[in-house]
Structure formats: structure tokens, C-alpha cells
Design an enzyme around this catalytic site. Structure first.
Site, PDB file in Angstrom:
ATOM      1  N   HIS A 217      37.674  39.438  36.021  1.00 38.10           N
ATOM      2  CA  HIS A 217      39.027  38.899  35.906  1.00 38.10           C
ATOM      3  C   HIS A 217      39.428  37.948  37.037  1.00 38.10           C
ATOM      4  CE1 HIS A 217      43.202  38.696  34.832  1.00 38.10           C
ATOM      5  NE2 HIS A 217      43.612  39.320  35.904  1.00 38.10           N
TER       6      HIS A 217
ATOM      7  N   LEU B 145      42.108  39.307  28.049  1.00 37.52           N
ATOM      8  CA  LEU B 145      42.937  40.168  28.892  1.00 37.52           C
ATOM      9  C   LEU B 145      44.034  40.876  28.096  1.00 37.52           C
ATOM     10  CD1 LEU B 145      43.827  40.973  31.815  1.00 37.52           C
ATOM     11  CD2 LEU B 145      45.296  38.951  31.768  1.00 37.52           C
TER      12      LEU B 145
ATOM     13  N   ARG C  63      42.701  43.013  44.639  1.00 31.11           N
ATOM     14  CA  ARG C  63      44.032  42.442  44.501  1.00 31.11           C
ATOM     15  C   ARG C  63      44.897  43.349  43.638  1.00 31.11           C
ATOM     16  NH1 ARG C  63      46.499  39.666  40.618  1.00 31.11           N
ATOM     17  NH2 ARG C  63      44.671  39.123  39.376  1.00 31.11           N
TER      18      ARG C  63
ATOM     19  N   ARG D 287      43.384  48.500  40.503  1.00 28.50           N
ATOM     20  CA  ARG D 287      42.461  48.098  39.438  1.00 28.50           C
ATOM     21  C   ARG D 287      41.029  48.556  39.675  1.00 28.50           C
ATOM     22  NH1 ARG D 287      44.856  41.989  38.247  1.00 28.50           N
ATOM     23  NH2 ARG D 287      46.674  42.731  37.085  1.00 28.50           N
TER      24      ARG D 287
ATOM     25  N   GLN E  79      37.019  41.011  41.119  1.00 32.41           N
ATOM     26  CA  GLN E  79      37.851  42.010  40.460  1.00 32.41           C
ATOM     27  C   GLN E  79      37.534  42.108  38.971  1.00 32.41           C
ATOM     28  OE1 GLN E  79      42.407  41.705  39.959  1.00 32.41           O
ATOM     29  NE2 GLN E  79      42.058  43.479  41.269  1.00 32.41           N
TER      30      GLN E  79
ATOM     31  N   GLU F 253      48.139  44.248  32.460  1.00 30.60           N
ATOM     32  CA  GLU F 253      48.461  45.510  33.122  1.00 30.60           C
ATOM     33  C   GLU F 253      49.901  45.912  32.820  1.00 30.60           C
ATOM     34  OE1 GLU F 253      46.728  45.920  36.970  1.00 30.60           O
ATOM     35  OE2 GLU F 253      48.574  46.689  37.833  1.00 30.60           O
TER      36      GLU F 253
ATOM     37  N   HIS G  39      38.971  43.764  35.576  1.00 33.24           N
ATOM     38  CA  HIS G  39      40.281  44.226  35.107  1.00 33.24           C
ATOM     39  C   HIS G  39      40.049  45.407  34.175  1.00 33.24           C
ATOM     40  CE1 HIS G  39      44.181  44.265  33.128  1.00 33.24           C
ATOM     41  NE2 HIS G  39      44.639  43.422  34.024  1.00 33.24           N
TER      42      HIS G  39
ATOM     43  N   PHE H 176      53.994  48.264  38.036  1.00 33.63           N
ATOM     44  CA  PHE H 176      52.667  47.678  38.004  1.00 33.63           C
ATOM     45  C   PHE H 176      51.726  48.525  38.839  1.00 33.63           C
ATOM     46  CE2 PHE H 176      50.621  43.534  36.835  1.00 33.63           C
ATOM     47  CZ  PHE H 176      51.314  43.346  35.664  1.00 33.63           C
TER      48      PHE H 176
END
Lengths: 564, 304, 361
Positions: free
Chosen positions: A340, A241, A375, A275, A229, A244, A231, A113
Site C-alpha cells: 500500500h 484498497l 505509518r 496496520r 506498508q 481503513e 494494508h 482510525f
């Protein structure tokens, strides 16, 4: 009036985990949610949950990645707590029944990730949030004798006693329109984020910042609100979405010239940089004319073996087919950065306690702050569970010795009168519909408070928010009924969103540097000397909100230059 | 057109009039039937419930036998349940070469040389009528239009669901074919609630009341919609809707006298055959007793 | 942009007028969803139009409705598909008809009472893991495939679309139903669960349990997430009867055994034997079992009618039809080889997917 030791508002991962922990600790528990618990937005978390569980990994490594990802704005004491507790939480979930992916040996398997120095993301295909949420709900059903569920009850406000202690909430049964006061020795807010303040957003329609505004209105400070945030991979048209996990599995980003542009922005981590970094790279490509004509970037998932995509990214296959008309196993899909998550929220300590006595906040509604300026992917599920559990336990233990608070009947009557007036509201000439006000708010925020910001844009946003706040109390209402009157709920939600929007804009104006998700074109550098602290926004009875600061907890990792 | 013809079990067992009427009507449609009389039961979903590979292998044998029929363009069945059960097996066999090889190894073991090749075309008579013969060609063959006959289509679950497996889409509206055929034959389609519902047969031994309530409800709905008869492409539906009709009437608490025709019988009538030739006297609710086929409903034969 | 007429079945429980239809004119691109159309009507025309919705991306399970007579999620049904989506549509008009789901009481407009039906049935199947002991210190070590397999049922979003149009539930409201049965498989298929046998016995013995499914495929088509509830019910039956030898009082297992044995012995279905054996037991003597006798008496009128109509000759009813010797031998060989395997071999398309094309020979 229902009375419980612990009242939990919101039934996503944080709320359900808190409820289970509080019940386990012996408390009587009520969990109130404006939607059925399995509809909570945690259900949409796709990619996974981080934990340093592999023998070769360490919680310190996980914590450092998180600190670095946060652009050093995360509180390191809280991050340490979260990362240390992560492995046990994964095992607790596994034992409760989560169908985590296994490796060929039958042991828990991981995927890579963004922003992580090791593959430490545990997952269930690309429905990790759903799988965990449904398993927690299984546990709630199992413990139905100890947790009273109030499903489809909409909280309208938090209630304080004369000493300022939070002693419950007023909520409306959506099915009947009946209003009731819930008394409790401790109240845990777990009502989620505020994505609907932006349009488009990956967030569900229910993410309207209810808890943030409710806490803010009784004096709790909001913190890190400027940290919104975006994305890197959301569907161009509707903002949905694309997990990720797709990049974790090997998908790559290309501009319209066919360049794998991340080589220029993050030569080591490429698509798996954090991100904020990937979003800025994409936005720069788009702004400088190297995106596709529709203002997008191509995400090429065909780099992932088809069989693997069909097994591990099944939901994305569906989303591509249903919402973009693209078979992602055969062709790239067009994406762009989209709103996001909000790193900020109600300021809370590592046990979830807020500065308002008796009030706890956990999950996206809260700001502990483990995410700081940005984050990491797959850290949000972890945040909800770790601090949900800790707050549930803490609230239960502290409730034991306390007497059951009272809420005056007059309080409930006032709340009822407010709703009655709302339902009976006669539209003034020229008053706009709630949906129109909401749309203007969302489009404004997405234009001026996005990946790149500057003083002029923020000032414009502030103007619009202030104007909408004046207009909102006159917005037209169609529904005059009691049963499922969604107009009434929308009116409340609009008020919450406007409060949250104002706090976001104020904090973004205040922070005159670039850190994490906040990139100020007019202040493009991180400035640790001037701005290595949290910004709070509080109202505390005043009409005009004030900003303040809180120190960042630094335990062992001094700020460094951040490269990926 | 020469077809490998799979009549199924029930059309030669408890509803012999189905197989009989198919044989009677085939020449009129220009169909040469080459019966697959060596093939075994399709399993009707029950064998697959017991053991998937067993059902797949038995049907692979049927498919292989069909592929051996010289000059046959495709395999044809006259039973919704066979269509559905066989399509399910074929879907698995066609999806995975390793699995197909495994099943073929069993076939070869049981009968040396027998082998199923991916990609058989297996169509119910209904599909064949519309897609191979064509509605215009069918219309041209009508000798006695079913003028004034009010027909309720009853498809049976296995031939309409699941849509993806059965290839039902905008280009192939196979869930409208029965409607189209009734209209092509000159009849009037009756819209009633039961068209796509379940006859109840699969649970007749497990929950008889629920089973018969399904049959009785659909028959009652069709009665209320003033249908003269129902038409079914599935003999199992026929068992529950016709053979069990008196029992179903008791369960739903109303008298029922709804004739239920097999698809080849309806075709045969329009193509000029007599009810008796089509085995219609063998029904429990005799269409001949309820409808005056000679005059009132069916128009006189069109001049040749 | 295209013009659509959204035709909504509405119901206001606070009025005495009962349900009624209302049409809304909306202008949207054809690839937008039915939910977009409903929300457009709600946002622009009538805020009192009731619908549950949240994620808009087919994961929260809120917006189950019937579109043109078929159960679906409003959010992942495109308008262009909705206008030619099926039996109820005539294909030419741009009218999209939206109704609340079936088999559940309507609370308001498109909102139904999920608690009264759907969730009650979910509760019925003990919907939580009953851990195999001892609980390991770390994770349970279980096969990769098993976890992927139960994830198919874990993918259920509890939208109720399958419940809406379940044809067994329509005639037997007590039927456990497709969603709850799929939920049951989620535990029966989970190697970490300790009570699989009990779960299966419970659902096999219940007259409204797994053998009450009428095998109509409605739930398979209704499910927006590929859970295929009916397929899970068939697997529950298979595991119950074959792996746990649970002989239920609903004749479910006996019916399956009898059917399979008859096809082994005759090659074709022998209907006259099937019925008594399903009630009395899987042998030629089954028909002399008291339960079979009772059923025969009950069925006598039907059988007598069949004989009277010369549908069935008494001799044929008794002997059945069977394949020629050489074909029966082949059928036997298939039975022996497949049933002789120590473990059943199943191709699960959910796990294996569909091959792109056959590999080159």
C-alpha cells in the site's frame, strides 16, 4: 527553456500544496506532472486526515500515537512539527473549500482510525483524498497567473550544476514528444510513491518511484526503504484498497472459523491496531490455515448501520459491487494484506531539504521521517500537506537571492539523443517486453519482500532484481512515434522501479531485526540496542549502492514495548 | 386487457391524431382504455424543475386515480415524456415512506380519501406491447405487414434514460422494443445516428437554433439512411420532428420531407386501418404525400 | 477464461491515414474490466496503443472512453456487461468496441484533448470557493446535509464521460456542459460561498448556460460516480428562478413559470399560451409583448400549418383544454399547499437512499 524560482515535480497533494505555498511566498512557480494533476494518486486516499483539533484532544497525543505507530523509528522532531501544525492545516483546507463531514451541530466531525487513541480523523465520506486534491486544484486554477502548470510532462532526470546543486530538470511533453529543460533556483520533488514495484498493489499505475530514482541517481540518499506498508484490507483478486475507514466505522475481521481473531493479537484496539500489527495477524491466520480457501480473511461491514455505510463508505460500496460483485451492506467481503505505501524515500529534513543542495522532497517520495517503521492511517495526507507547504515556503524564500541557473543546451541534446536511441531500439532476439519484466519484478517483490521476510527470500529477490536490471536496457519497444509514446515512458519507469527495488531489498537485508513493517522471520525481535537507527541507501556516482545509517531523533518519547 | 389510460396533454392538444389513433387501434389490440380524464399534466420535467414536491404530488394524484380504476391491471401512457417524468416522481414516492405520507397528506387535503399506494405499474404503450401483449400475439394480429417499409425508430430521451430508473436491463431491453415492434409489424428497421438522441424540443423556447439543429440533424441522418419514415412514442418529439420540420430544414440547410408517425399509427396501419382513419393527414409532412401506402410500400392485406 | 475481440478505433496523428479500426484477441475472465482487456492488448500485442489510465479503480478519472457506443470508464466496465451493454451490441458476439470519447478532439487512439473542451468549460464557471466573509477563525458552521449534498458534485472525477455524449454540446459546442454545471452547483450549493447569486445570474443569462441543457439524461447515465449532472442543472435553474428571482434573457425562467402557471390554471398544458408567455411574460397579456410578437411571427408558419392540417382548431388553440371544475379545485389545493410552504421540500435520493422495504403498517 522555462525558468522559474521554484520548480515542483509532481502535482498530487504535496506538489500542489508546495506550489500554492511557494506562490503565496512570492516565488514564480512551475509545476510539472506526468499526468493531469487530478489524476495523481493522492486522489485514491480514502479515509481521512488526522489532526488533534477537538478540545479534548492534544497534539502530543497525536504525536505519541504516531511515534508508537512508527515503532519508534519516526523522527520525533519532525513528528512534533507535523502534529502541531495539523489543526491549522485542516482549517486552511476547510476555508479553501474542502467539504469536510460535519456533525449534527454543523461543526467538523471525526471518525476513528487505526493506531489512534482518539477519533481525530477528518474526512469527506470516503473520498477524502479526492476532495482535497480537487480543492487544491481549484486553488491552482484560481492562482493560474502565479503558477505555470505543465500538465502531462514527464520528467526524465534532474539536473545539477558544476557545484552539485540541483538547478532544474529535463522533461518531455507527453502530448508532443517535445523535450525541454526546466531551470529553477530550487526543485521540489513531489512525485509520489513506488507501489508498482510490487504486484499486486493498491497503488496506481503511475506510482513507479520516478522521483526516488531520479534523486538517488544524482546522489541523494534513500532512507527507511525496507519499510513497506501492507494494508490490512485489500481486495483479494486485484489488490484494490478497502479503506481503513470501514474498520473505523465499526467493520470487523473474521477468519474462516468465524473467530474475531484480532481479540488474540490486539485485545484493546482490535481491528484498529496499527496496520503492521493487523497485517501480521491476518497473514498468520492465513498461513496457519484459518483463512478462507482462497487465502483471505472476511471483512464484515454489515456491522456498520446500512444508512451510515451508504453515506460514509459510498466508494467502498461501489468497489465491492464493481470489482468483487459483493454488496458490502449485506455480506462480508474477502480481503487480505496488500502492498500500500512506502514509508521510506528520499531523505529530507523538516523543511523538505535533501542532502543535495537545491533539491527538496515532500510527500511519499520523501522520508522525513514521520512514519518510521509504520505509518498510521490518515497520517499520509497530513504529511503531504504539512511538509509540502513547508518546503514550498522554504524554497521560495531561499530562491529570492539566487541568480537564475543555466542549463547548457548540450545537456538537452544528450537527453534527446538518449530518447531517440530508445525509440529507435531494435529488439534483440529473445528480448522480453517491458510489461513482462515489470510483472516479474512485482511478483518477486510481493513474494519475498512482503509481510514476513527472511534472508533467503531477500537474497532471491536481490538476484532477480539484478538480473532484471541487466535485461531492462534491451526490452522491446513498439511505439516509434512522438505523440503520447507511452512505451518510452514505460521504459524510463521500469528503470526507476528497478533502482527503487534494489534499494528496498538492500535495506531489508541490512536490517536484521523486526520493527514496524519489517518483520524478519529469522530475527523476530525488535532490537533497540542494535537497530534503533535509520538505514540509508545511496549510490553517489558508484554503480554499486552502499548502505549507511542515520540516527533517529528522539525528543520526548523513549522506546517502549508496543501493544495495542 | 383493461388499463387506466393516461393520454397526456399534447395528444389531446397539438397532436390530436395521437390520441385519436390510439383510440382507433386499442380495440384491435384487445385493450380496453379507461381514460384518466380527471388527471393533471405530468409536468414534463418542467414542474419538477420548478418544484419537485409539486410535480410529485400532481403525479401521485394521477397514480391514485389510476389505482381507483376497477379491474385495471396497470396504468398505460402514450408519451415518452409522461413515462419519464412520472417514473422520476414515482421513484421518489416509492423510495421513502415518510415522503409518501407527506404527499398523501396533501392529496387527502385536496381530495379527501385520495391516496397513492407504493408500487403502481405504469407502462408506455411500447412497453405494454412487448411485455404484456407479447410480440407473438402482436404478430398474429397483423393484417397488412409493413413489407418494404423502412422505418427509423426514434425513442425520445425520457423513455430510454436513465436506464436504472426506467428498468432497462438485459432481461428488459426496453431500448430495443421499438426495433422489435417495427420488425414484428413486418417493417425494416433503419439504423441511423438519431435513434436515441434528443429531438431538441425542451430547449425550443430557450435556444431555438440548437433545438431545431437537433431535429434537423436526425431527420437528415434518417434521410441519408434512406428511411421512409420515423416512428416516435412521444408527441413532444413529434412536434419538433414534424410540426417544426420546415423550420429545422432551414437551420440545417437542406430540404427535408421525412414523415414522422406516432407509434399507434404504425400499429394501426399494420393492423389494417387506413392512413386517414389514423389522422395521418394531419401531419405537416404528410405521410400520405410521401409514401404510397396503397401499393408500393405496404403489402395487400393478408387474407383473414 | 473467455475469448474477446477487442475492437479499437485507433488514430495516429503522425500518419496521414486517418482513424482506423483494429481488432485484438484477448483472453480474460468475464468479470475483468475493459481496461484490463485494453492493457492486455497493449502489454502483450502492441505497446503503441494509446490510453490514459492510472488507478484502475474508478477514482482517478483517466480512462474515459466509449464502450459499445456508450461513454464509460474502461476500468469499471466489466467485459461481460460490455458485450451486451446496449444499443450498438447485438448481444451474441463477444466483441467489445472501444472508441475515444466524443465532443472532444482525438489526440491519439483513445486519448482525447480534455483541455480544449472539458477543462476550458470548468474554468468558465469560476471553479473555486469565493469565501463568505468574514472567514471564521475556526471552521464555517454549516448544516451536515449541505456538506453531504455538495459532496455529490465533489465526487465528480473529471473523467469527461458526461461531456462525451452531451447532446446539447453536440449541436452547440459552446454549451457550458454537464461537468462544468455540476461544478457550479458544488459552489452554489455550498453555504460557505458568497457569490451564489452572481454565479447563477451568470449561468442563467449565458445563452449557452444552464437553460441550454436539453434535458436528455445522457450525462446521468454516463456518469460513473452518481453525480447526476442534469439533476444539478435542474437544481441550479430552480434556485436561480425561485430563490433568486433571476429572469434570464433566454426565456428559461419565464418558460418554467408559464408552464407551471398554465398547469395550475388549466390542469393540463395549454401549448398555444405557453410559447408566447415564455417569450413575453407569464400572463394572458404576455403574447402582446414585443418579444412574444417577434417569436409569433417567427413561428407563424408552423402554427399556420398546424391549423391548415386541422391539427388544431383555432378556437381550441385559443381556449386550450382544461380539467373539470372539481378536478381543477383539487389541483389548486395541491398548488396552494405545496407552494405555500415557506421552504421547498425536496427528497434527495442521494442523501436519503432507497428504503429497503416499507415499514410494517
Amino acid at each position: 527553456m522555462p525558468a522559474h524560482d521554484v520548480l515542483i515535480i509532481g502535482a498530487g497533494l504535496a506538489g500542489q500544496r508546495a506550489a500554492l505555498a511557494a506562490a503565496q511566498a512570492g516565488a514564480s512557480v512551475a509545476i510539472v506532472s506526468k499526468v493531469h494533476p487530478v489524476r495523481s494518486h493522492s486522489v485514491a486516499a480514502a479515509g481521512g486526515i488526522n489532526a488533534a483539533l477537538n478540545p479534548g484532544d492534544s497534539w502530543e497525543s497525536h504525536a505519541f500515537d504516531t511515534v508508537k505507530g512508527s515503532d519508534y523509528l519516526g523522527d520525533q522532531d519532525a513528528i512534533e512539527i507535523m502534529c502541531r501544525a495539523a489543526p491549522d492545516e485542516i482549517l486552511w483546507l476547510e476555508h479553501a473549500g474542502v467539504t469536510f463531514h460535519r456533525d449534527e451541530a454543523g461543526r467538523l466531525g471525526t471518525r476513528a482510525f487505526g493506531g489512534a487513541s482518539a477519533a481525530r480523523t477528518y474526512y469527506v465520506a470516503d473520498i477524502t483524498g479526492q476532495a482535497i486534491l480537487h480543492v487544491l486544484y481549484e486553488q491552482l486554477m484560481k492562482h493560474h497567473e502565479r503558477v505555470d502548470r505543465f500538465e502531462e510532462w514527464f520528467t526524465t532526470e534532474l539536473v545539477q550544476d558544476d557545484g552539485g546543486r540541483c538547478c532544474g530538470a529535463i522533461a518531455r511533453d507527453v502530448r508532443s514528444g517535445h523535450l525541454d529543460a526546466f531551470r529553477a533556483k530550487a526543485v521540489v520533488l513531489a512525485s509520489g510513491g513506488a507501489g508498482q514495484v510490487f504486484r499486486p498493489t493498491t497503488n496506481a499505475l503511475i506510482c513507479t518511484g520516478d522521483g526516488m530514482a531520479q534523486a538517488y541517481r544524482i546522489g541523494a540518499p534513500l532512507m527507511d526503504m525496507e519499510m513497506i506498508q501492507y494494508h490490512p484490507t485489500t481486495l483479494a483478486e486485484n489488490g484494490f484498497l478497502i479503506t481503513e475507514g470501514a474498520r473505523g466505522e465499526g467493520a470487523q475481521l473474521f477468519n474462516a472459523r468465524g473467530e474475531r481473531f484480532m481479540e488474540r493479537y490486539a485485545p484493546n484496539k482490535l481491528e484498529l491496531a496499527s496496520r503492521d500489527v493487523v497485517c501480521r495477524a491476518e497473514q498468520t491466520e492465513i498461513d496457519e490455515g484459518r483463512g478462507f480457501p482462497d487465502g483471505t480473511i472476511a471483512l464484515d461491514i454489515t456491522k456498520v448501520p446500512r444508512k451510515r455505510t451508504l453515506e460514509a463508505l459510498r466508494e467502498i460500496v461501489n468497489i465491492g459491487r464493481d470489482f468483487a460483485g459483493v454488496d458490502i451492506t449485506r455480506e462480508p467481503i474477502h480481503i487480505k494484506p496488500g502492498m500500500h505505501y512506502i514509508m521510506g524515500g528520499v531523505r529530507a529534513g523538516t523543511d523538505g531539504r535533501t542532502p543535495v543542495p537545491g533539491l527538496y522532497a515532500v510527500g511519499e517520495v520523501a522520508c522525513v521521517s514521520v512514519h518510521g517503521g509504520n505509518r498510521l492511517g490518515a497520517n499520509s495526507l497530513l504529511d503531504t500537506l504539512i511538509f509540502g507547504r513547508r518546503a514550498g515556503e522554504h524554497a521560495a524564500h531561499h530562491a529570492v537571492g539566487l541568480p537564475m541557473p543555466r542549463i547548457e543546451a548540450a545537456r538537452l541534446r544528450d537527453a534527446q539523443a538518449e530518447i531517440d536511441a530508445l525509440v529507435a531500439r531494435v529488439p534483440a532476439p529473445g528480448s522480453r517486453r517491458i510489461s513482462h519484466l515489470k510483472r516479474e519484478l512485482g511478483e518477486t517483490m510481493n513474494r519475498y519482500v512482503a509481510v514476513y521476510r527472511d534472508a533467503a527470500g531477500l537474497a532471491t529477490a536481490h538476484e532477480v532484481v539484478r538480473r532484471l536490471k541487466e535485461e531492462a536496457p534491451r526490452a522491446a519497444i513498439d511505439d516509434r512515434g512522438a505523440v503520447f509514446n507511452q512505451d518510452v515512458l514505460a521504459a524510463f519507469e521500469l528503470g526507476y522501479m528497478l533502482d527503487v527495488a534494489e534499494a528496498i531489498v538492500l535495506a531489508a537485508q541490512e536490517r536484521r531485526e523486526s520493527r514496524g513493517a519489517q518483520f524478519r522471520v529469522d530475527y523476530p525481535r525488535r532490537d533497540d540496542a542494535g537497530w534503533l537507527h535509520h538505514i540509508t541507501v545511496s549510490r553517489n556516482g558508484q554503480e554499486v549502492p552502499r548502505t549507511g545509517t542515520e540516527p533517529v531523533a528522539i525528543t520526548r518519547w523513549q522506546p517502549q514495548e508496543r501493544t495495542y | 386487457m383493461r388499463v387506466a389510460y393516461w393520454p397526456g396533454c399534447v395528444s389531446r392538444g397539438f397532436t390530436p391524431e395521437l390520441h385519436g389513433s390510439m383510440e382507433a387501434v386499442a380495440p384491435l389490440l384487445g385493450l380496453e382504455l379507461v381514460p384518466l380524464d380527471r388527471a393533471a399534466c405530468c409536468g414534463a420535467g418542467v414542474i419538477a424543475e420548478h418544484n419537485q414536491e409539486l410535480a410529485d404530488t400532481l403525479n401521485a394524484r394521477t397514480f391514485a386515480l389510476a389505482q381507483q380504476v376497477d379491474g385495471a391491471e396497470l396504468m398505460m401512457n402514450i408519451c415518452s415524456t409522461c413515462q419519464g417524468a412520472q417514473s422520476e416522481c414515482q421513484e421518489r414516492l416509492d423510495a421513502n415512506s415518510a415522503y409518501r405520507a407527506r404527499v398523501n397528506a396533501t392529496l387527502d387535503d385536496a381530495e379527501p380519501g385520495l391516496r397513492y399506494e407504493k408500487g403502481l405499474t405504469n407502462k408506455n404503450l411500447l412497453w405494454l406491447l412487448v411485455e404484456e401483449l407479447g410480440l407473438d400475439a402482436l404478430r398474429a394480429k397483423v393484417r397488412r405487414p409493413l413489407t418494404n417499409l423502412r422505418v427509423g425508430p426514434f425513442y425520445g430521451c425520457y423513455i430510454v434514460r436513465p436506464r436504472a430508473r426506467l428498468g432497462i436491463d438485459a432481461e428488459h431491453p426496453r431500448d430495443r422494443y421499438l426495433h422489435q415492434v417495427i420488425e414484428t409489424l413486418g417493417g425494416t428497421v433503419i439504423d441511423y445516428a438519431g435513434t436515441y438522441k434528443c429531438c431538441g424540443f425542451p430547449i425550443v423556447t430557450m435556444n431555438k437554433t440548437a433545438s431545431l439543429r437537433q431535429a434537423g440533424t436526425h431527420l437528415g441522418d434518417a434521410t441519408d439512411a434512406e428511411a421512409d419514415c420515423l416512428v416516435v412514442p412521444c408527441p413532444l418529439c413529434h412536434l419538433n420532428l414534424d410540426l417544426q420540420q420546415p423550420q429545422a430544414a432551414k437551420v440545417v440547410g437542406r430540404p427535408l420531407a421525412m414523415p414522422v408517425l406516432h407509434l399507434p399509427q404504425l400499429l394501426g396501419l399494420a393492423l389494417g386501418l387506413e392512413p386517414k382513419q389514423l389522422g395521418m393527414s394531419k401531419h405537416v409532412v404528410k405521410p400520405t404525400a410521401v409514401i404510397d401506402w396503397s401499393a408500393a410500400v405496404v403489402a395487400a392485406p393478408a387474407p383473414a | 477464461m473467455a475469448d474477446y475481440t477487442l475492437r479499437v478505433r485507433r488514430f495516429d496523428p503522425e500518419q496521414t491515414s486517418g482513424p482506423y479500426w483494429q481488432e485484438f484477441a484477448v483472453e480474460l475472465e468475464p468479470h475483468r474490466s475493459v481496461l484490463d482487456a485494453i492493457l492486455t492488448a497493449k502489454e502483450e500485442l502492441d505497446g503503441s496503443l494509446g490510453i490514459r489510465c492510472s488507478c484502475r479503480a474508478a477514482i482517478c478519472g483517466s480512462c474515459g472512453v466509449r464502450v459499445n457506443g456508450r461513454p464509460a470508464l474502461a476500468c469499471n466496465t466489466h467485459l461481460r456487461d460490455a458485450t451486451d451493454a446496449g444499443p450498438a451490441a447485438d448481444g451474441s458476439t463477444a466483441t467489445v468496441t472501444v472508441e475515444p470519447m466524443g465532443n472532444m478532439p482525438v489526440l491519439k487512439d483513445l486519448i482525447v484533448d480534455m483541455d480544449a473542451v472539458h477543462w476550458k468549460k470548468i474554468h468558465r464557471v469560476t471553479p473555486w470557493l469565493l469565501n463568505r466573509r468574514p472567514v471564521p477563525e475556526r471552521e464555517y458552521v454549516v448544516p451536515h446535509e449541505d456538506m453531504v449534498d455538495v459532496t455529490q458534485t465533489m465526487a465528480c472525477i473529471q473523467c469527461g464521460a458526461c461531456v462525451s455524449d452531451c447532446l446539447s454540446m453536440e449541436v452547440d459546442p459552446e454549451f457550458v456542459g454537464p461537468a462544468a454545471a455540476a461544478k457550479a452547483y458544488r459552489f452554489v450549493g455550498d453555504p460557505r460561498d458568497a457569490e451564489q447569486r452572481q454565479r447563477l445570474r451568470d449561468l442563467a443569462e449565458d445563452p449557452h448556460g444552464i437553460y441550454d441543457c436539453t434535458h436528455c439524461f445522457m450525462c446521468i447515465d454516463a456518469c460513473p460516480k452518481g453525480v447526476a449532472p442534469m439533476s444539478q442543472i435542474m437544481r441550479l435553474r430552480r434556485i436561480s428562478g425561485s430563490d433568486h428571482q433571476i429572469v434570464d434573457r433566454n426565456n428559461g425562467e419565464r418558460h418554467e413559470e408559464a408552464f407551471t402557471t398554465l398547469v395550475r390554471d388549466y390542469g393540463l398544458l395549454h401549448e398555444a399560451e405557453l410559447l408566447p408567455r415564455s417569450y413575453g411574460g407569464n400572463s394572458w397579456f404576455g403574447k402582446f409583448h414585443p418579444a412574444a410578437g417577434l417569436e409569433l411571427v417567427d413561428s407563424l408558419p408552423s402554427i399556420a400549418r398546424a391549423v391548415a392540417r386541422r391539427k388544431v382548431k383555432p378556437t381550441q388553440a385559443l381556449r386550450g383544454h382544461r380539467l373539470a371544475r372539481r378536478d381543477l379545485d383539487a389541483v389548486h389545493a395541491i398548488f396552494e399547499r405545496v407552494e405555500g410552504d415557506a421552504r421547498r421540500h425536496e427528497l434527495n435520493l442521494y442523501l436519503s437512499g432507497v428504503e429497503e422495504e416499507a415499514p410494517a403498517p
